[in-house]
Design a protein around this motif. Structure first.
Motif, PDB file in Angstrom:
ATOM      1  N   PHE A 118      -3.034  -2.841 -10.007  1.00  0.00           N
ATOM      2  CA  PHE A 118      -2.364  -2.334 -11.210  1.00  0.00           C
ATOM      3  C   PHE A 118      -3.370  -1.467 -11.829  1.00  0.00           C
ATOM      4  N   ALA A 119      -4.558  -1.681 -11.952  1.00  0.00           N
ATOM      5  CA  ALA A 119      -5.737  -0.727 -12.327  1.00  0.00           C
ATOM      6  C   ALA A 119      -5.766   0.461 -11.355  1.00  0.00           C
ATOM      7  N   GLU A 120      -5.413   0.313 -10.451  1.00  0.00           N
ATOM      8  CA  GLU A 120      -5.846   1.313  -9.139  1.00  0.00           C
ATOM      9  C   GLU A 120      -4.600   2.441  -9.584  1.00  0.00           C
ATOM     10  N   VAL A 121      -3.568   2.242  -9.983  1.00  0.00           N
ATOM     11  CA  VAL A 121      -2.338   3.034 -10.043  1.00  0.00           C
ATOM     12  C   VAL A 121      -2.113   3.515 -11.692  1.00  0.00           C
ATOM     13  N   ALA A 122      -2.682   2.743 -12.352  1.00  0.00           N
ATOM     14  CA  ALA A 122      -2.472   3.016 -13.815  1.00  0.00           C
ATOM     15  C   ALA A 122      -2.898   4.271 -14.517  1.00  0.00           C
ATOM     16  N   ASP A 123      -1.974   5.006 -15.145  1.00  0.00           N
ATOM     17  CA  ASP A 123      -2.213   6.280 -16.037  1.00  0.00           C
ATOM     18  C   ASP A 123      -2.422   5.816 -17.462  1.00  0.00           C
ATOM     19  N   LEU A 124      -1.668   4.822 -17.663  1.00  0.00           N
ATOM     20  CA  LEU A 124      -1.662   4.186 -19.202  1.00  0.00           C
ATOM     21  C   LEU A 124      -1.400   2.688 -18.892  1.00  0.00           C
ATOM     22  N   THR A 125      -2.367   2.064 -19.898  1.00  0.00           N
ATOM     23  CA  THR A 125      -2.103   0.533 -19.811  1.00  0.00           C
ATOM     24  C   THR A 125      -2.218  -0.072 -21.491  1.00  0.00           C
ATOM     25  N   PHE A 126      -1.259  -0.834 -21.644  1.00  0.00           N
ATOM     26  CA  PHE A 126      -1.150  -1.401 -22.909  1.00  0.00           C
ATOM     27  C   PHE A 126      -1.152  -2.964 -23.110  1.00  0.00           C
ATOM     28  N   ASP A 127      -1.657  -3.437 -23.998  1.00  0.00           N
ATOM     29  CA  ASP A 127      -1.651  -5.063 -24.147  1.00  0.00           C
ATOM     30  C   ASP A 127      -0.227  -5.302 -25.185  1.00  0.00           C
ATOM     31  N   VAL A 128       0.555  -6.005 -24.394  1.00  0.00           N
ATOM     32  CA  VAL A 128       1.923  -6.096 -25.400  1.00  0.00           C
ATOM     33  C   VAL A 128       1.642  -7.075 -26.300  1.00  0.00           C
ATOM     34  N   PRO A 171       0.863  -1.319  -0.009  1.00  0.00           N
ATOM     35  CA  PRO A 171      -0.008   0.054  -0.012  1.00  0.00           C
ATOM     36  C   PRO A 171       0.812   1.312   0.080  1.00  0.00           C
ATOM     37  N   GLU A 172       2.078   1.474   0.723  1.00  0.00           N
ATOM     38  CA  GLU A 172       2.662   2.636   0.846  1.00  0.00           C
ATOM     39  C   GLU A 172       3.451   2.773  -0.445  1.00  0.00           C
ATOM     40  N   LEU A 173       3.555   1.643  -1.402  1.00  0.00           N
ATOM     41  CA  LEU A 173       4.255   2.067  -2.573  1.00  0.00           C
ATOM     42  C   LEU A 173       3.280   2.450  -3.539  1.00  0.00           C
ATOM     43  N   ARG A 174       1.807   1.952  -3.562  1.00  0.00           N
ATOM     44  CA  ARG A 174       0.845   2.446  -4.444  1.00  0.00           C
ATOM     45  C   ARG A 174       0.597   3.737  -4.196  1.00  0.00           C
ATOM     46  N   GLU A 175       0.575   4.338  -2.817  1.00  0.00           N
ATOM     47  CA  GLU A 175       0.630   5.632  -2.553  1.00  0.00           C
ATOM     48  C   GLU A 175       1.701   6.327  -3.175  1.00  0.00           C
ATOM     49  N   ALA A 176       2.902   5.990  -2.999  1.00  0.00           N
ATOM     50  CA  ALA A 176       3.979   6.654  -3.729  1.00  0.00           C
ATOM     51  C   ALA A 176       3.898   6.761  -4.975  1.00  0.00           C
ATOM     52  N   LEU A 177       3.397   5.947  -5.718  1.00  0.00           N
ATOM     53  CA  LEU A 177       3.172   5.905  -7.053  1.00  0.00           C
ATOM     54  C   LEU A 177       2.285   7.049  -7.786  1.00  0.00           C
ATOM     55  N   GLN A 178       1.545   7.644  -6.882  1.00  0.00           N
ATOM     56  CA  GLN A 178       0.879   8.660  -7.343  1.00  0.00           C
ATOM     57  C   GLN A 178       1.569   9.893  -7.858  1.00  0.00           C
ATOM     58  N   ALA A 179       2.831   9.905  -7.328  1.00  0.00           N
ATOM     59  CA  ALA A 179       3.728  11.296  -7.782  1.00  0.00           C
ATOM     60  C   ALA A 179       4.424  10.689  -9.243  1.00  0.00           C
ATOM     61  N   ALA A 180       3.949   9.573  -9.803  1.00  0.00           N
ATOM     62  CA  ALA A 180       4.663   9.186 -10.914  1.00  0.00           C
ATOM     63  C   ALA A 180       3.667   8.975 -12.028  1.00  0.00           C
ATOM     64  N   VAL A 181       4.193   8.618 -13.345  1.00  0.00           N
ATOM     65  CA  VAL A 181       3.293   8.419 -14.237  1.00  0.00           C
ATOM     66  C   VAL A 181       3.432   6.699 -14.385  1.00  0.00           C
ATOM     67  N   VAL A 182       2.319   6.064 -14.265  1.00  0.00           N
ATOM     68  CA  VAL A 182       2.457   4.568 -14.232  1.00  0.00           C
ATOM     69  C   VAL A 182       2.074   4.045 -15.462  1.00  0.00           C
ATOM     70  N   VAL A 183       3.055   3.077 -16.213  1.00  0.00           N
ATOM     71  CA  VAL A 183       2.338   2.451 -17.528  1.00  0.00           C
ATOM     72  C   VAL A 183       2.473   0.762 -17.045  1.00  0.00           C
ATOM     73  N   VAL A 184       1.172   0.590 -17.336  1.00  0.00           N
ATOM     74  CA  VAL A 184       0.992  -1.012 -16.957  1.00  0.00           C
ATOM     75  C   VAL A 184       0.803  -1.648 -18.466  1.00  0.00           C
ATOM     76  N   LEU A 185       1.716  -2.781 -18.216  1.00  0.00           N
ATOM     77  CA  LEU A 185       1.745  -3.704 -19.472  1.00  0.00           C
ATOM     78  C   LEU A 185       1.195  -5.049 -19.222  1.00  0.00           C
ATOM     79  N   ASP A 186       0.464  -5.367 -20.058  1.00  0.00           N
ATOM     80  CA  ASP A 186      -0.392  -6.715 -19.679  1.00  0.00           C
ATOM     81  C   ASP A 186      -0.267  -7.619 -21.118  1.00  0.00           C
ATOM     82  N   ALA A 187      -0.763  -8.808 -20.811  1.00  0.00           N
ATOM     83  CA  ALA A 187      -1.063  -9.643 -22.136  1.00  0.00           C
ATOM     84  C   ALA A 187      -1.839 -10.683 -21.408  1.00  0.00           C
ATOM     85  N   PRO A 188      -2.356 -11.766 -22.327  1.00  0.00           N
ATOM     86  CA  PRO A 188      -2.968 -12.927 -21.761  1.00  0.00           C
ATOM     87  C   PRO A 188      -1.855 -13.767 -21.048  1.00  0.00           C
TER      88      PRO A 188
END
Length: 180
Positions: free
Chosen positions: A144-154, A91-108
């Protein structure tokens, strides 16, 4: 979406999602330092993540991965960070990520499992990689969805395309063309 150009960029996702590839491209395009948990921890501790899991256990591995992200987020000028997937559970890192641009990558899961087989540095917490990834997805996906600014399917986008779309979405200009 426009963010402060001084913000760190954190690339996250499950194992095999291509965090290092995308982070490396963004780092080069922006002329920023790259902090990547796998090589950084190997340099610091002399062990890969897979070796730490085998020899020291998951708790020590995840503590070290969390420490890496905390330290990288504090650096100035802000780096591009390829963060270990486990860090999203703190949780403390998810909070710290608010000050960053978070790019989440995903795939099946089958795509990620295939990619995991290509490298021995990745820790395999279970023999059945698809089952392991499915469990991690259930636990980590909503975080991941909670902190993501952008999400991409790799599975649908190449790393170069993702890096370009990140910069376009942020309204930032590359100092070097992506992929050079």
């Amino acid at each position: 979406m426009t963010q402060d150009p001084g913000s760190p960029i954190v690339v996250m996702g499950l194992m095999g999602s291509g965090k290092t590839s995308v982070a490396r491209l963004l780092s080069a395009a922006l002329g920023r330092v790259l902090r990547d948990s796998d090589p950084d921890m190997h340099e610091r501790y002399g062990m890969s993540a897979a070796e730490m899991l085998r020899e020291l256990g998951a708790e020590v591995l995840h503590d070290r991965e969390a420490e890496h992200l905390r330290e990288a987020l504090a650096l100035r000028p802000a780096p591009v960070i390829a963060a270990a997937a486990s860090t999203i559970e703190r949780p403390e890192l998810r909070e710290a990520l608010q000050a960053a641009v978070v790019v989440v990558l995903d795939a099946p899961d089958e795509v990620l499992a295939e990619r995991m087989l290509s490298s021995g540095h990745r820790p395999h917490f279970e023999k059945d990689l698809r089952a392991m990834l499915a469990k991690q997805r259930v636990r980590r996906g909503p975080l991941f969805a909670e902190v993501a600014d952008l999400t991409f399917d790799v599975a649908r986008h190449k790393p170069e395309e993702i890096a370009g779309r990140v910069l376009d979405s942020l309204g930032w200009t590359a100092i070097r063309p992506i992929g050079e």
